[in-house]
Design a protein around this motif. Sequence first.
Motif, mmCIF file in Angstrom:
data_model
loop_
_atom_site.group_PDB
_atom_site.id
_atom_site.type_symbol
_atom_site.label_atom_id
_atom_site.label_comp_id
_atom_site.label_asym_id
_atom_site.label_seq_id
_atom_site.Cartn_x
_atom_site.Cartn_y
_atom_site.Cartn_z
ATOM 1 N N ARG A 11 0.804 -1.211 0.000
ATOM 2 C CA ARG A 11 0.000 0.000 0.000
ATOM 3 C C ARG A 11 0.850 1.280 0.000
ATOM 4 O O ARG A 11 0.325 2.361 -0.161
ATOM 5 C CB ARG A 11 -0.933 -0.002 1.216
ATOM 6 N N PHE A 13 3.559 4.422 1.531
ATOM 7 C CA PHE A 13 3.646 5.206 2.770
ATOM 8 C C PHE A 13 2.279 5.689 3.183
ATOM 9 O O PHE A 13 1.454 6.085 2.350
ATOM 10 C CB PHE A 13 4.555 6.438 2.595
ATOM 11 N N SER A 14 2.140 5.752 4.487
ATOM 12 C CA SER A 14 0.915 6.353 5.010
ATOM 13 C C SER A 14 1.102 7.866 5.056
ATOM 14 O O SER A 14 2.210 8.398 4.933
ATOM 15 C CB SER A 14 0.618 5.822 6.412
ATOM 16 N N LEU A 15 0.015 8.610 5.272
ATOM 17 C CA LEU A 15 0.083 10.067 5.339
ATOM 18 C C LEU A 15 0.956 10.526 6.500
ATOM 19 O O LEU A 15 1.728 11.483 6.386
ATOM 20 C CB LEU A 15 -1.334 10.632 5.471
ATOM 21 N N VAL A 16 0.850 9.823 7.614
ATOM 22 C CA VAL A 16 1.659 10.192 8.790
ATOM 23 C C VAL A 16 3.133 10.016 8.487
ATOM 24 O O VAL A 16 3.964 10.887 8.804
ATOM 25 C CB VAL A 16 1.243 9.355 10.007
ATOM 26 N N GLU A 17 3.469 8.887 7.862
ATOM 27 C CA GLU A 17 4.869 8.657 7.524
ATOM 28 C C GLU A 17 5.397 9.703 6.545
ATOM 29 O O GLU A 17 6.540 10.175 6.664
ATOM 30 C CB GLU A 17 5.018 7.253 6.924
ATOM 31 N N LEU A 18 4.567 10.090 5.586
ATOM 32 C CA LEU A 18 4.973 11.101 4.623
ATOM 33 C C LEU A 18 5.217 12.453 5.294
ATOM 34 O O LEU A 18 6.201 13.142 5.022
ATOM 35 C CB LEU A 18 3.901 11.234 3.544
ATOM 36 N N LEU A 19 4.308 12.831 6.202
ATOM 37 C CA LEU A 19 4.478 14.105 6.909
ATOM 38 C C LEU A 19 5.724 14.101 7.788
ATOM 39 O O LEU A 19 6.441 15.107 7.884
ATOM 40 C CB LEU A 19 3.232 14.400 7.755
ATOM 41 N N SER A 21 8.431 12.387 7.222
ATOM 42 C CA SER A 21 9.580 12.484 6.307
ATOM 43 C C SER A 21 9.793 13.925 5.850
ATOM 44 O O SER A 21 10.928 14.424 5.800
ATOM 45 C CB SER A 21 9.365 11.585 5.094
#
Length: 392
Positions: A11, A13-19, A21
Amino acid sequence: MRAGFHSPRARGFSLVELLVSVLIGLLALVFATRLITGAEQNKASALGGSDSMQNGMLAMFSISGDAQQAGFGLNDPVLVGCNTRFHDTGGYSLAPAARGPGTVFPLAPAVIESGGAGPDRISLYSGSSMTGTGTLRVTSNYIGGTRLDVDRVPSYGFKLGDVVVVAPDNIGAGDCALAQISEDPGRVDAPPKQQYVMLAGGTGFRYNSGALGGANYTAGMARIFNLGPEKTLAFHTWSVNNGFLQLRSTDLAGSGGTAQTVADNIVSIKAQYGFDTRTGGAFTPQDGLQVRRWSATMIDADGSGSAGNAGDYQHIAALRIAVVARSAARERPDADGDCTATADKPVVFASAVPEGVAAAPITVDVGGDDWGCYRYRVFETIVPLRNAGWRP
């Protein structure tokens, strides 16, 4: 594996992981930017300090070199401090100085035009004649014209184009006058050789006006001093204008009337006379002069009751010189908008030298509301006037 089934790892990266980063990247970018900016500021400060060191050393070397040569040939009490009538087609003019309620143009090794807390103007005069103490006596009244009758044939030590000064024997009895020899004194029209000096104008005689500026001299009461060839007459005036050290000079083409830039980022030059304040029989210049008082302006050093007369110039034993250089780069103010590169304005001449002589410190006005955003270097030296005790 059944159709439509997806692994959790497929699936992305999740949104949290992207933010997270993006936040880490931004923090790294801010850190790198601050690191580079700090490095550039440090580099600019270092380069500015290096520039101020080089410019200040150049300025001090130039001015102190002139001071070390000042006065050569101007070593007779009849000349030193004499108000001098001066004409120069090259545009140079002698420095004015106060004498009582009036203004004179003294012929002296050094003349300081004090600027108070601001920059001074420093004039340093020297000739090159090795026969400055050998003089000719005027033998007939002079009331104008281009000829001076003298007491001997002026063939030894006096040459075509030499700069001479005519001075009255009695100090203060009249003005001196500077001019050039316009006719070869060694030539033979008919025996005996001529016993006069010609001071006519014309091409090649930049200091001749044709009449010695209106000065008059009495037979047997005036002498002619030789300062040497015109091309080696070094009359220099140092000044500061908008951060530039400038020089007006008689021996630098094109700089007689228009000052030429010598160094930049020089915000001030200062000078003080070192006076030997002994008077009467206690003043023995032939045994050596002693600095007993520093002053940026003329004082009554000879005890005559009048400050700035010829005798006071004869009591000058040394010069104290300071140069204030500024960094080229303006440093940024702090978060409150205050400049903190320099907290206090520079102070010069604060040390008590020689031992036992009181200091006369000066806080230098370096100009501008943002003066605290720059760094400054102060250079100081003391130069004894080399001919202060050389008297005939």
